[in-house]
Design an enzyme around this catalytic site. Structure first.
Site, PDB file in Angstrom:
ATOM      1  N   GLY A 159       0.902  -1.217   0.063  1.00 12.00           N
ATOM      2  CA  GLY A 159       0.021  -0.091   0.037  1.00 12.00           C
ATOM      3  C   GLY A 159       0.808   1.258  -0.008  1.00 12.00           C
TER       4      GLY A 159
ATOM      5  N   GLY B 247       2.762   2.230  -2.636  1.00 11.43           N
ATOM      6  CA  GLY B 247       2.543   2.789  -3.906  1.00 11.43           C
ATOM      7  C   GLY B 247       3.864   2.382  -5.028  1.00 11.43           C
TER       8      GLY B 247
ATOM      9  N   THR C 195       3.842  -0.267  -7.129  1.00 11.38           N
ATOM     10  CA  THR C 195       3.133  -0.669  -8.380  1.00 11.38           C
ATOM     11  C   THR C 195       3.013   0.954  -9.284  1.00 11.38           C
ATOM     12  OG1 THR C 195       2.149  -2.554  -7.772  1.00 11.38           O
ATOM     13  CG2 THR C 195       1.385  -1.589  -9.811  1.00 11.38           C
TER      14      THR C 195
ATOM     15  N   SER D 163      16.888  -8.642  16.262  1.00 13.72           N
ATOM     16  CA  SER D 163      16.627  -7.191  16.599  1.00 13.72           C
ATOM     17  C   SER D 163      16.044  -6.935  17.994  1.00 13.72           C
ATOM     18  CB  SER D 163      16.157  -6.224  15.613  1.00 13.72           C
ATOM     19  OG  SER D 163      14.999  -6.409  15.379  1.00 13.72           O
TER      20      SER D 163
ATOM     21  N   LYS E 217      10.398   1.103  11.855  1.00 14.88           N
ATOM     22  CA  LYS E 217      10.204   0.988  13.359  1.00 14.88           C
ATOM     23  C   LYS E 217      10.001   2.400  13.878  1.00 14.88           C
ATOM     24  CE  LYS E 217      13.455  -3.067  13.282  1.00 14.88           C
ATOM     25  NZ  LYS E 217      14.827  -3.384  13.942  1.00 14.88           N
TER      26      LYS E 217
END
Length: 540
Positions: free
Chosen positions: A85, A87, A89, A407, A450
């Site tokens: 979501g 962007g 493409t 992490s 993050k």
């Protein structure tokens, strides 16, 4: 052709040969025209189509500038990587528009047959060329833009490995003589601009990754989502649902509330779905009640009526408000996320139990954290016998979701240290960093994602490895605003920030070992049991 002329038109071989020749004749064999685009127009298209993304746009314009200056169209393979979501493409389509080229898009997600890429043998009934030749036949130019979606989600089966088939297609040294299995003649695809998209690089084979130029797309801040909603999503959704500008009205506060409470994610896909849902309901209202006053103002009451109660309520923000808990930051293919780690002790003999579908690397992080605390127990005013008389259960919630990566090392240590010492870590604090056995904090990846996840969860203080200072300096001010960052190099520094009063904590009292029965006690107990058994038998 001579063989076709000699065939009977009713023969099955006739139609196969004719189809083969038609496909060959449909391919663009002519040399393409020289590229005619300007950097200024490319910049305008990118600015008009996408909000923000300064680093991504600059990187694309640099790529286009080199391409134009060299007048060399060969060896051009880009891979756009980022959460769903954001962007990817649409950026690829904008690049095709900036270059004034035809584009052909296909997805390789879930593909497990290399014939989809390289075509089938002509001896099979219904055989057809692969996606590459099909795309060239559709675009009718030799230098189109090919958009290959979901390149990180290809599979492997007995029918072959599509990723291996793509190696030849995406290798500038080999694709000038690409040989489709169906055509069985070389065709030059070196002038095709390949743009691939992926959510993560972890599942892309290394040889394939080496052939691509990686451009990272990060998630959006609340401010960026608000601007994208105003400029792109609201007008697009209103047009899609037949609503005029004077029929519905969104305030900035409502758009921000939708983004924060109904679509708290890295991208804007769920944000757009929420707008679609509201606009559908408004369209229904206007059609059923033509006398409704316009514009229909979307306020808090209507928002709750149309979308229901918020998905992400304020009280769902994770908090480490009791001993044995700590908040970490994770980076997944869906973007950044906050991770709460819980630890609980029970009577035992030093066992450590792990739940929450932790991967091997994460399990090793727990072992390292536990060993470090045991090794430094005395200097941290901890009674070493605590570990001999307690079992520890460590859990990472959302147990159905697999988790892995190094992490969370310092977060594991803080959770265990909090449990052992009975302290609560500092509030509104999160951390990320890999821990070594000697207490050194190692660098991590995905810092921006993050930090955005931390902002969504009202975190005001973040501990990060000192080696990530370069990544911190690259972050935009609007991403860092309101958050205090502490660069740490050792676990001692982490504990000092997480537990400010740890130095003044009194020495832990020695845990008394459980009472041991003496030989006389055992004899007395055995005699009492024997007497009870005899009396029971006598009654029967």
């Amino acid at each position: 052709m001579s063989r076709l002329e000699a065939m009977d038109p009713s023969s099955p071989e006739y139609s196969i040969s004719r189809t083969y020749l038609e496909i060959i004749s449909d391919l663009p064999w002519k040399e393409p025209k020289a590229e005619n685009f300007s950097i200024d127009s490319a910049r305008k298209i990118l600015e008009r189509d996408h909000y923000g993304m300064k680093d991504v746009k600059d990187r694309i314009l640099e790529f286009l500038a080199v391409r134009k200056k060299k007048q060399d169209t060969k060896g051009s393979i880009i891979c756009l990587v980022g959460p769903p979501g954001v962007g990817k493409t649409s950026v690829g389509i904008s690049i095709a528009r900036a270059l004034k080229k035809q584009y052909f898009r296909f997805s390789v997600g879930g593909m497990n047959d290399e014939s989809e890429i390289k075509g089938h043998r002509r001896t099979y009934i219904g055989a057809m060329p692969g996606k590459i030749i099909q795309g060239l036949r559709i675009t009718k130019v030799k230098n189109p833009v090919f958009l290959i979606d979901e390149i990180d989600k290809m599979g492997v089966s007995y029918q072959g490995d599509p990723a291996s088939a793509l190696l030849e297609v995406l290798d500038p040294e080999q694709n000038s003589t690409f040989r489709d299995t169906y055509l069985d003649i070389p065709f030059d695809v070196s002038e095709v601009l390949f743009i691939c998209t992926a959510n993560t690089l972890d599942t892309i084979p290394r040889p394939l990754l080496d052939r691509m130029e990686i451009i990272q797309l990060s998630g959006y801040t609340s401010e960026e989502k608000l601007a994208i909603g105003k400029k792109y999503l609201v007008p697009k959704s209103m047009e899609k649902h037949g609503l005029a500008k004077n029929e519905i009205k969104y305030s900035a506060a409502i758009l921000r509330k939708i983004a924060d409470e109904y679509a708290r994610e890295a991208g804007v896909r769920n944000f757009e779905k929420s707008l679609h849902k509201i606009n559908r309901k408004v369209a229904l209202l206007l059609m059923e009640n033509p006398q409704t006053d316009v514009p229909v103002v979307i306020d808090d009451k209507r928002l709750a009526e149309y979308l229901g109660e918020p998905i992400f309520a304020e009280d769902e923000i994770v908090k480490a408000d009791r001993p044995g808990t700590a908040i970490g930051l994770a980076w997944t293919s869906m973007g950044g996320d906050t991770l709460i780690i819980e630890a609980q002790n029970t009577p035992g003999k030093g066992e450590v139990k792990l739940t929450g579908q932790l991967g091997e690397v994460m399990q090793e992080s727990v072992s390292i954290a536990y060993t470090w605390i045991k090794a430094h127990a005395l200097e941290r005013k901890i009674d070493p016998s605590w570990f001999e008389q307690n079992a520890v259960h460590l859990h990472v919630p959302e147990g159905a979701t697999p988790k892995d990566g190094p992490s969370a090392g310092i977060t594991m240590t803080v959770a265990l240290y909090s449990l052992v010492t009975g302290q609560v870590m500092a509030q509104n604090m999160a951390m990320t960093g890999e821990l070594t056995l000697k207490g050194k904090v190692m660098p991590i990846g995905g810092l921006k994602e993050k930090v955005l996840a931390a902002r969504r969860n009202k975190i005001t203080t973040i501990l990060i490895p000192q080696y990530n200072k370069r990544d911190l300096d690259k972050l935009d001010d609007n991403v860092k605003d309101g958050i205090t960052f502490h660069l740490v190099g050792t676990i001692e520094q982490v504990l000092a920030y997480a537990f400010p009063d740890d130095e003044s904590r009194p020495q832990m009292e020695k845990v008394a070992p459980p009472a041991q029965n003496t030989k006389e006690d055992i004899v007395a107990i055995s005699a009492a049991v024997a007497q009870a058994v005899r009396e029971a038998l006598r009654e029967h």
